[in-house]
Design a protein around this motif. Structure first.
Motif, mmCIF file in Angstrom:
data_model
loop_
_atom_site.group_PDB
_atom_site.id
_atom_site.type_symbol
_atom_site.label_atom_id
_atom_site.label_comp_id
_atom_site.label_asym_id
_atom_site.label_seq_id
_atom_site.Cartn_x
_atom_site.Cartn_y
_atom_site.Cartn_z
ATOM 1 N N SER A 422 0.827 -1.209 0.000
ATOM 2 C CA SER A 422 0.000 0.000 0.000
ATOM 3 C C SER A 422 0.859 1.257 0.000
ATOM 4 O O SER A 422 0.592 2.209 -0.747
ATOM 5 C CB SER A 422 -0.917 -0.008 1.226
ATOM 6 O OG SER A 422 -1.626 1.204 1.330
ATOM 7 N N THR A 423 1.915 1.271 0.806
ATOM 8 C CA THR A 423 2.755 2.467 0.913
ATOM 9 C C THR A 423 3.590 2.670 -0.340
ATOM 10 O O THR A 423 3.706 3.790 -0.858
ATOM 11 C CB THR A 423 3.669 2.362 2.143
ATOM 12 O OG1 THR A 423 2.881 2.103 3.305
ATOM 13 C CG2 THR A 423 4.451 3.645 2.348
ATOM 14 N N PHE A 424 4.203 1.603 -0.851
ATOM 15 C CA PHE A 424 5.010 1.734 -2.060
ATOM 16 C C PHE A 424 4.158 2.234 -3.230
ATOM 17 O O PHE A 424 4.571 3.125 -3.978
ATOM 18 C CB PHE A 424 5.649 0.388 -2.422
ATOM 19 C CG PHE A 424 7.052 0.228 -1.911
ATOM 20 C CD1 PHE A 424 8.073 1.025 -2.392
ATOM 21 C CD2 PHE A 424 7.356 -0.722 -0.959
ATOM 22 C CE1 PHE A 424 9.374 0.893 -1.934
ATOM 23 C CE2 PHE A 424 8.653 -0.875 -0.482
ATOM 24 C CZ PHE A 424 9.662 -0.065 -0.970
ATOM 25 N N CYS A 425 2.971 1.649 -3.394
ATOM 26 C CA CYS A 425 2.141 2.008 -4.537
ATOM 27 C C CYS A 425 1.451 3.350 -4.354
ATOM 28 O O CYS A 425 1.186 4.060 -5.329
ATOM 29 C CB CYS A 425 1.101 0.921 -4.785
ATOM 30 S SG CYS A 425 1.828 -0.701 -5.161
ATOM 31 N N GLY A 426 1.162 3.716 -3.105
ATOM 32 C CA GLY A 426 0.406 4.932 -2.864
ATOM 33 C C GLY A 426 1.235 6.151 -2.525
ATOM 34 O O GLY A 426 0.933 7.268 -2.966
ATOM 35 N N ARG A 427 2.327 5.973 -1.749
ATOM 36 C CA ARG A 427 3.100 7.123 -1.271
ATOM 37 C C ARG A 427 4.477 7.251 -1.904
ATOM 38 O O ARG A 427 5.053 8.338 -1.932
ATOM 39 C CB ARG A 427 3.274 7.029 0.244
ATOM 40 C CG ARG A 427 2.010 7.239 1.062
ATOM 41 C CD ARG A 427 2.320 7.062 2.536
ATOM 42 N NE ARG A 427 3.471 7.852 2.945
ATOM 43 C CZ ARG A 427 4.208 7.577 4.025
ATOM 44 N NH1 ARG A 427 3.912 6.550 4.788
ATOM 45 N NH2 ARG A 427 5.237 8.337 4.339
ATOM 46 N N PHE A 428 5.034 6.154 -2.386
ATOM 47 C CA PHE A 428 6.377 6.188 -2.955
ATOM 48 C C PHE A 428 6.375 7.044 -4.217
ATOM 49 O O PHE A 428 5.389 7.037 -4.974
ATOM 50 C CB PHE A 428 6.822 4.755 -3.274
ATOM 51 C CG PHE A 428 8.304 4.562 -3.210
ATOM 52 C CD1 PHE A 428 8.996 4.807 -2.033
ATOM 53 C CD2 PHE A 428 9.016 4.130 -4.309
ATOM 54 C CE1 PHE A 428 10.370 4.613 -1.968
ATOM 55 C CE2 PHE A 428 10.387 3.942 -4.253
ATOM 56 C CZ PHE A 428 11.061 4.193 -3.082
ATOM 57 N N PRO A 429 7.454 7.806 -4.471
ATOM 58 C CA PRO A 429 7.463 8.715 -5.634
ATOM 59 C C PRO A 429 7.575 7.964 -6.962
ATOM 60 O O PRO A 429 8.645 7.851 -7.552
ATOM 61 C CB PRO A 429 8.699 9.600 -5.381
ATOM 62 C CG PRO A 429 9.586 8.771 -4.524
ATOM 63 C CD PRO A 429 8.683 7.945 -3.660
#
Length: 587
Positions: A422-429
């Motif tokens: 979730s974080t890689f796909c949603g928040r990662f640049p």
């Protein structure tokens, strides 16, 4: 007592004399013919040299020939991991090629022996060979690998030879028992510095005596090393080598082994190396110990760091990353093992890691991204997140592209993996991403997280493997509003709570991957008894048709190794590829 007949005695003496005379004649003839053979051999050698001199390669200047020798040796050397070796590497058999070169012909041997640089890499414990290489290398800088055992009878002699030439050693890999190094402490003429040493790799056998292991390494710790730039420490106590963490260092590789180390102590030593550009920390055991909350005094600023590799426990990685400040877009290789952590603790540590990683790259820098599973024994789960700043070639193979970040985590719970995805796909640049590769990641399906891929508006190439293709059509379909279909919702686990972003399944749904032009499916497995293959083909056709209506036609659809797809469905799939793509490729 009977007396021997004088005539018989005379006869025996004569026979012996004749035998002696014959032996001497034979030996003389042998020597004469041997001399002629040697004369002929010398003549043959001269004729062969004349013949070799007529070859085109013999007309090359010696300087150019030497450059060819160097290139030949370098191309036969072990290829290191770009840009820094992952582990300690010692010179391989490639150093033996220089001896082959010197045995080809007279011209090559003369050129090789007249080039000291060819003999400056020394990796031997044979005394005579060590001496000969020192002689042939003359006064050029040396690269020495010296691994001595206690039972080596020549250990003192070889170490003594090295000490005498220490003034011209540029690279040194040293694995010598303390007992041998301690003998040098009492030498009145031992050197006090290594003025040209730029790279030091120090390995020490683990000391059973705790007090001895904490003492500074004999001889090495007393040397002045004004030009030292690269330091590699393997299985040494930090207290024994702390004096080697000097300001000029640009690269540090540290493998803890079975030793224990306080993390705050390590961080305080890193503050002495402001020019550091590469840092490698390997803590597989693990050996780091966390003191009760390192304060801000242990915060380390490394403004020149371009490469960071850390293999350690998840809690150690989180603490280390939160206390090191480095420039954006540095190359990162991170491995985290969450064994022993409770569920809540693991989520806190993973969140700390991701808070740092999401700020580590500038928008638009990352161009490719891969999510692949990691094979692990037992019940553990592993995920590998890899991104690069380069676009792979047309065959979508990232093997030769330079990695910008690689983060591997091994855990026993789904929750941290769900949060990471979730974080890689949603928040990662990832806004500048052009290529996405999603591999089979059972027991969860990454591509069900539709809303978390919305930032990938520039994505042009998508590669999907295994079960990830099962619901791919839902990601590709263009719809104005969600249908509430359970398969179209991102998978949520009980207890995740607010860790994952909220999902609005009743509101408008923007088009996913609006710039997609290339789609590749690999090893897609279907189960005929579930009618999964037929349903997949039908839903994929509907999804591609919905994109075509809005001018989003794929240029290329490549389907490889579809498993358990019957002939009728395969024919239908080929028809879909033909009608709904600009190019056609049957897999």
């Amino acid at each position: 007592m009977m007396q021997q007949d004088p005539s018989a005695v005379s006869t025996e003496v004569g026979v012996a004399a004749a035998a002696t005379w014959q032996d001497s004649q034979i030996r003389a003839r042998i020597a004469e013919r041997t001399a002629k053979i040697q004369e002929y051999q010398a003549e043959v050698v001269e004729l062969e040299r004349c013949l070799n001199a007529r070859l085109p390669i013999a007309r090359l200047p010696a300087e150019l020939l030497v450059e060819i020798f160097k290139f030949y040796m370098l191309t036969n050397s072990p290829k290191p991991t770009y840009p820094y070796p992952d582990v300690t590497q010692t010179p391989g058999m490639w150093t033996e090629y220089r001896f082959r070169i010197a045995q080809v012909c007279h011209q090559w041997r003369e050129a090789a022996l007249d080039t000291p640089g060819l003999w400056a890499d020394i990796a031997t414990t044979r005394t005579e060979c060590f001496k000969e290489l020192l002689r042939r290398s003359r006064q050029v800088p040396l690269s020495v690998v010296l691994i001595l055992e206690v039972n080596n009878p020549a250990k003192s002699t070889i170490l003594g030879l090295l000490v005498l030439e220490l003034h011209r050693v540029r690279e040194l890999l040293l694995s010598v028992p303390r007992s041998i190094l301690m003998d040098l402490e009492h030498e009145p003429n031992r050197p006090s510095s290594a003025p040209q040493l730029r790279s030091l790799n120090l390995f020490e056998d683990e000391q059973r005596d705790e007090n001895v292991a904490l003492e500074p390494v004999p001889f090495v710790s007393t040397l002045s090393l004004p030009e030292l730039r690269e330091l590699e420490i393997d299985s040494c106590r930090l207290q024994a080598v702390h004096m080697l963490f000097i300001p000029p260092l640009t690269k540090i590789t540290w493998k803890l082994g079975l030793f224990r180390c306080n993390l705050s102590h390590f961080l305080s030593l890193l503050r002495n190396t402001p020019l550091l550009s590469a840092l490698v920390v390997l803590d597989d055991d693990p050996g780091f110990q966390i003191d009760p909350g390192p304060s801000d005094t242990h915060h380390v600023h490394l403004p020149h760091l371009t490469y960071l590799r850390v293999d350690c426990h998840t809690a150690i990685l989180a603490k280390l990353l939160s206390h090191i400040e480095f420039p954006k877009n540095a190359e990162l290789h991170l491995f985290a093992d969450s064994s022993g952590l409770g569920s809540d603790q693991e989520i806190v540590q993973v969140r700390t890691i991701m808070d740092v990683l999401c700020q580590a790259f500038t928008p638009g820098y990352l161009r490719t991204f891969e999510i692949t599973p990691v094979d692990n024994p037992g019940d553990s789960i592993g995920l590998d997140f890899t991104a690069t700043s380069e676009v792979p070639p047309s065959d979508l193979d990232m093997q030769d592209t330079r990695v910008a970040i690689r983060f591997i985590i091994v855990t026993v719970r789904l929750l941290p993996c769900e949060y990471l995805i979730s974080t890689f796909c949603g928040r990662f640049p990832l806004s500048g991403l052009l290529y996405l590769h999603v591999a089979h990641s059972s027991p969860f399906v990454v591509l069900t997280r539709r809303d978390e891929f919305l930032q990938l508006t520039q994505l042009t190439q998508l590669r999907v493997e295994g079960d990830e293709a099962r619901l791919l059509y839902d990601a590709l379909r263009v719809r104005e509003a969600a249908t509430g279909d359970i398969e179209s919702r991102p998978m949520l686990l009980e207890g995740v709570g607010s860790l994952l972003p909220p999902i609005d399944i009743d509101g408008p749904r923007p088009t996913l991957f609006p710039s997609l032009s290339y789609l590749r499916l690999d090893a897609v497995r279907f189960r005929p008894d579930w009618d999964a293959g037929r349903r997949f083909v039908r839903e994929l056709a509907n999804a591609l048709r919905s994109r075509m209506k809005r001018g989003l036609t794929l240029n290329h659809l490549d389907i490889r190794d579809a498993i358990d797809l019957d002939e009728e469905d395969e024919a239908t799939l080929k028809a879909v590829v033909t009608r709904m793509t600009i190019q056609r490729r049957e897999g």
